[in-house]
Design a protein around this motif. Structure first.
Motif, short mmCIF file in Angstrom:
data_model
loop_
_atom_site.label_atom_id
_atom_site.label_comp_id
_atom_site.label_asym_id
_atom_site.label_seq_id
_atom_site.Cartn_x
_atom_site.Cartn_y
_atom_site.Cartn_z
N GLN A 1 -2.86 3.69 -2.15
CA GLN A 1 -3.12 2.95 -3.44
C GLN A 1 -2.42 1.53 -3.33
O GLN A 1 -1.30 1.55 -3.02
CB GLN A 1 -2.41 3.88 -4.60
CG GLN A 1 -2.15 3.12 -5.83
CD GLN A 1 -3.33 2.96 -6.70
OE1 GLN A 1 -4.41 3.59 -6.82
NE2 GLN A 1 -3.49 1.55 -7.01
N SER B 1 -6.19 -3.21 -8.19
CA SER B 1 -7.39 -2.93 -7.25
C SER B 1 -7.25 -4.49 -6.60
O SER B 1 -6.79 -5.45 -6.99
CB SER B 1 -8.65 -2.75 -8.11
OG SER B 1 -8.78 -3.76 -8.86
N THR C 1 0.86 -1.27 -0.11
CA THR C 1 -0.04 0.02 0.19
C THR C 1 0.75 1.20 -0.16
O THR C 1 1.71 1.39 0.81
CB THR C 1 -1.01 -0.02 1.11
OG1 THR C 1 -1.92 -1.24 1.17
CG2 THR C 1 -1.75 1.12 1.17
N ARG D 1 -0.26 -0.29 -10.41
CA ARG D 1 -1.33 0.02 -9.48
C ARG D 1 -2.35 -1.37 -9.79
O ARG D 1 -2.58 -1.64 -10.95
CB ARG D 1 -1.87 1.21 -10.34
CG ARG D 1 -1.20 2.64 -9.81
CD ARG D 1 -2.26 3.68 -10.41
NE ARG D 1 -1.31 4.94 -10.54
CZ ARG D 1 -0.74 5.53 -11.69
NH1 ARG D 1 -0.65 4.65 -12.64
NH2 ARG D 1 -0.08 6.51 -11.51
#
Length: 215
Positions: free
Chosen positions: A74, A99, A66, A97
């Motif tokens: 992020q 998710s 993180t 990056r």
């Protein structure tokens, strides 16, 4: 430090190029680049001590981290790290990056348990490890710490296959066309077995490379 606890407090790096990287290192930072996620690449600086601690976990390149910048977070996956050839200090980091629900490919370490009670090993057999890691396709927010391979009941000639290992429900091996071998219990007279296993491993790698090239 567990995988979920790797955190980097970062700053944006206004100076880029060789001069900017050198300035960051002089100030106790590791220069890096954040990219992916449909956004433009961003030059960042990470605290050297935080990067060093992450490396010391042993799973820096197989776990998420993180990034924290002015309170904003992020989730990222480290893509590459450059080390100094003499001092072995981190010199540059590339971060991507992601998710939490995004599926990514990651190598996960295999841990073997039950070796002390395995009947095959007690009889003089040898644990022949074919794969120390397994590449999984797994959501970035649910990467397992490791995979457990139980050899406690194995006799000489037995093996552990990927189907014998419990995976998270949302994870799957990237090799899906066969039930591949993780390890075998080889006997003293089975000297040829490691060579056979090596051939299988080469076949796995070759097929994986072909799949990647087709992609």
């Amino acid at each position: 430090m567990s995988k979920s606890q790797i955190t980097f407090n970062v700053e944006l790096r206004e100076r880029t190029g060789t001069g900017g990287s050198r300035a960051a290192r002089r100030d106790g930072f590791v220069p890096g680049v954040l990219y992916g996620g449909g956004e433009d690449p961003v030059a960042i600086s990470l605290k050297r001590n935080e990067v060093q601690k992450a490396i010391e976990t042993g799973h820096f390149l197989s776990s998420t981290a993180t990034l924290v910048h002015k309170g904003e977070k992020q989730l990222v996956i480290p893509q590459a790290i450059q080390m100094h050839p003499v001092t072995d200090q981190p010199m540059h980091v590339d971060l991507f990056r992601v998710s939490r629900d995004q599926k990514i490919k990651v190598e996960v370490q295999v841990h073997f348990k039950g070796e002390e009670v395995s009947p095959g090993l007690k009889k003089g057999g040898t644990l022949n490890v074919v794969r120390h890691t397994v590449e999984l396709l797994v959501p970035a927010g649910n990467i397992p710490e490791s995979l457990d391979a139980d050899v406690s009941t194995l006799e000489i000639g037995d093996n552990v296959k990927i189907s014998d290992i419990s995976l998270p429900g949302d994870a799957e091996p990237t090799i899906t066309d066969r039930d591949f071998t993780i390890a075998t219990i080889a006997g003293r007279t089975a000297a040829a077995e490691p060579a056979a296993d090596a051939d299988e491993e080469e076949g796995d790698e070759g097929e994986a490379a072909e799949a990647e090239s087709e992609d």
